[in-house]
Write a protein that holds these residues in place. Sequence first.
Motif, PDB file in Angstrom:
ATOM      1  N   GLY A 197      -1.388  -0.255 -12.771  1.00 31.59           N
ATOM      2  CA  GLY A 197      -2.553   0.048 -11.957  1.00 31.59           C
ATOM      3  C   GLY A 197      -2.260   0.320 -10.507  1.00 31.59           C
ATOM      4  N   ALA A 198      -0.976   0.536 -10.186  1.00 35.51           N
ATOM      5  CA  ALA A 198      -0.573   0.716  -8.791  1.00 35.51           C
ATOM      6  C   ALA A 198      -0.199   2.157  -8.460  1.00 35.51           C
ATOM      7  CB  ALA A 198       0.606  -0.209  -8.462  1.00 35.51           C
ATOM      8  N   GLY A 199      -0.560   3.095  -9.305  1.00 35.92           N
ATOM      9  CA  GLY A 199      -0.161   4.478  -9.080  1.00 35.92           C
ATOM     10  C   GLY A 199      -0.646   5.046  -7.765  1.00 35.92           C
ATOM     11  N   ALA A 200      -1.872   4.659  -7.356  1.00 31.46           N
ATOM     12  CA  ALA A 200      -2.422   5.183  -6.103  1.00 31.46           C
ATOM     13  C   ALA A 200      -1.655   4.687  -4.885  1.00 31.46           C
ATOM     14  CB  ALA A 200      -3.896   4.783  -5.989  1.00 31.46           C
ATOM     15  N   ASN A 201      -0.862   3.645  -5.058  1.00 30.11           N
ATOM     16  CA  ASN A 201      -0.098   3.069  -3.945  1.00 30.11           C
ATOM     17  C   ASN A 201       1.310   3.651  -3.838  1.00 30.11           C
ATOM     18  OD1 ASN A 201      -2.358   1.524  -4.357  1.00 30.11           O
ATOM     19  ND2 ASN A 201      -1.363  -0.428  -4.031  1.00 30.11           N
ATOM     20  N   GLN A 227       0.813  -1.217   0.000  1.00 27.34           N
ATOM     21  CA  GLN A 227       0.000   0.000   0.000  1.00 27.34           C
ATOM     22  C   GLN A 227       0.845   1.265   0.000  1.00 27.34           C
ATOM     23  OE1 GLN A 227      -3.488  -0.099  -0.211  1.00 27.34           O
ATOM     24  NE2 GLN A 227      -2.945  -2.240  -0.621  1.00 27.34           N
ATOM     25  N   ARG A 228       2.129   1.139   0.353  1.00 28.40           N
ATOM     26  CA  ARG A 228       3.020   2.299   0.412  1.00 28.40           C
ATOM     27  C   ARG A 228       4.312   1.933  -0.315  1.00 28.40           C
ATOM     28  NH1 ARG A 228       1.458   6.257   3.452  1.00 28.40           N
ATOM     29  NH2 ARG A 228       3.575   7.101   3.651  1.00 28.40           N
ATOM     30  N   ILE A 229       4.331   2.270  -1.593  1.00 28.53           N
ATOM     31  CA  ILE A 229       5.456   1.899  -2.452  1.00 28.53           C
ATOM     32  C   ILE A 229       6.293   3.135  -2.757  1.00 28.53           C
ATOM     33  CG2 ILE A 229       6.139   0.881  -4.662  1.00 28.53           C
ATOM     34  CD1 ILE A 229       3.394  -0.487  -4.754  1.00 28.53           C
ATOM     35  N   ALA A 260       1.170  -5.347  -5.818  1.00 27.67           N
ATOM     36  CA  ALA A 260       0.367  -4.183  -5.415  1.00 27.67           C
ATOM     37  C   ALA A 260      -1.130  -4.479  -5.362  1.00 27.67           C
ATOM     38  CB  ALA A 260       0.628  -3.022  -6.374  1.00 27.67           C
ATOM     39  N   GLY A 261      -1.528  -5.693  -5.705  1.00 31.50           N
ATOM     40  CA  GLY A 261      -2.948  -6.027  -5.672  1.00 31.50           C
ATOM     41  C   GLY A 261      -3.734  -5.452  -6.831  1.00 31.50           C
ATOM     42  N   SER A 262      -3.077  -5.201  -7.957  1.00 29.15           N
ATOM     43  CA  SER A 262      -3.758  -4.646  -9.139  1.00 29.15           C
ATOM     44  C   SER A 262      -3.544  -5.555 -10.347  1.00 29.15           C
ATOM     45  CB  SER A 262      -3.243  -3.232  -9.434  1.00 29.15           C
ATOM     46  OG  SER A 262      -1.824  -3.236  -9.631  1.00 29.15           O
ATOM     47  N   SER A 263      -3.635  -6.847 -10.145  1.00 29.16           N
ATOM     48  CA  SER A 263      -3.287  -7.814 -11.186  1.00 29.16           C
ATOM     49  C   SER A 263      -4.150  -7.692 -12.433  1.00 29.16           C
ATOM     50  CB  SER A 263      -3.384  -9.240 -10.641  1.00 29.16           C
ATOM     51  OG  SER A 263      -2.305  -9.510  -9.765  1.00 29.16           O
ATOM     52  N   ASP A 264      -5.446  -7.407 -12.280  1.00 29.45           N
ATOM     53  CA  ASP A 264      -6.323  -7.340 -13.456  1.00 29.45           C
ATOM     54  C   ASP A 264      -5.884  -6.237 -14.414  1.00 29.45           C
ATOM     55  OD1 ASP A 264      -7.773  -9.426 -12.447  1.00 29.45           O
ATOM     56  OD2 ASP A 264      -9.453  -8.201 -11.743  1.00 29.45           O
ATOM     57  N   GLU A 265      -5.646  -5.049 -13.874  1.00 34.11           N
ATOM     58  CA  GLU A 265      -5.221  -3.926 -14.722  1.00 34.11           C
ATOM     59  C   GLU A 265      -3.830  -4.178 -15.294  1.00 34.11           C
ATOM     60  OE1 GLU A 265      -4.912   0.957 -14.511  1.00 34.11           O
ATOM     61  OE2 GLU A 265      -5.923  -0.169 -12.929  1.00 34.11           O
ATOM     62  N   ALA A 266      -2.963  -4.734 -14.491  1.00 30.45           N
ATOM     63  CA  ALA A 266      -1.605  -5.022 -14.953  1.00 30.45           C
ATOM     64  C   ALA A 266      -1.623  -6.054 -16.073  1.00 30.45           C
ATOM     65  CB  ALA A 266      -0.752  -5.519 -13.787  1.00 30.45           C
ATOM     66  N   GLN A 267      -2.443  -7.075 -15.938  1.00 36.85           N
ATOM     67  CA  GLN A 267      -2.514  -8.119 -16.961  1.00 36.85           C
ATOM     68  C   GLN A 267      -3.046  -7.572 -18.276  1.00 36.85           C
ATOM     69  OE1 GLN A 267      -1.437 -11.500 -16.320  1.00 36.85           O
ATOM     70  NE2 GLN A 267      -1.305 -11.178 -18.538  1.00 36.85           N
TER      71      GLN A 267
END
Length: 295
Positions: free
Chosen positions: A62-66, A45-47, A149-156
């Motif tokens: 898809g992890a920009g918010a993190n 959550q904090r990258i 980051a828990g954004s696998s769908d967008e990343a895929q």
Amino acid sequence: MPIYTKKVIAALSLALLMPLTAATGEEICATDDTGQEVCLDEPAQRIVALSPGVTELLYAAGAGANVVAAVSHADYPEQAQDLPRVGSYNRLDVESILAKQPDLAIGWHSGNSPGQLDRLEELGVKVYRSEQRDLEDIPSTLERFGKLAGSSDEAQAEADEFRVRRDELEQRYAEGENVEVFYQVWDDPITTINDEQIISEVIRLCGGSNVFGHLERLTPRLDTESVLAADPQAIVVGGMGEANQAWLDKWREYERMTAVQQQNLFFVPPSKIQRPTPRLLEGAAKLCEQLEKAR
């Protein structure tokens, strides 16, 4: 015993006061580009992103918010320009990184200081080392970032689109008549790339070959005489800005060079070919069109 500044001590003390997070299931693990497995109890959550390219890849995954901090020159996408800065890619501000309390730091293996990345690990920060050497590494990285980051769908989805666009370029250009290319990544000293660098794969994707691809160093330094002796059919420069083509002016002075005689002097905005991110295919498409013209 090492002596820490008040800023470091405060960051470490705050981290120790935070409640431990119990694992909600199996660990989330991904293997970085050095072969090291990086595991988290839950999605990061904090990258902290430690290079401009890493920052761009995280947003694409898809992890920009993190992302809570980045280094200088991390300017894409536009949202990244507002991120707090923690030094430059080659001189990280370790204290500022610790103050962000990251649950994951993603570094640039060949660009960041190895000692500083090691130091972050010693201080309890999870560190993933990123390094893209070929085109397939880009979608693979997106998938791994998405997992962490828990954004696998967008990343895929982004990874799949990248592979489709890459294959389309390859089918269109890779079998074209070979064009011998000199790619200039810097001007003083004159610096190029060898065949292990990802830009060389872009050149091959476009049906060209790197005249200095055989050199041992990833980014070899050259003198003018070496370039004249190689006599490339095309010269491609990255320049010092998104529209600055000044480096080509020097080569125009050497009228006997094949590339000059045939007017095969080309420019590609560096952010679209020198950063290993999805935008690399924009630079690849431009380069392919240029080499097609050279044919």
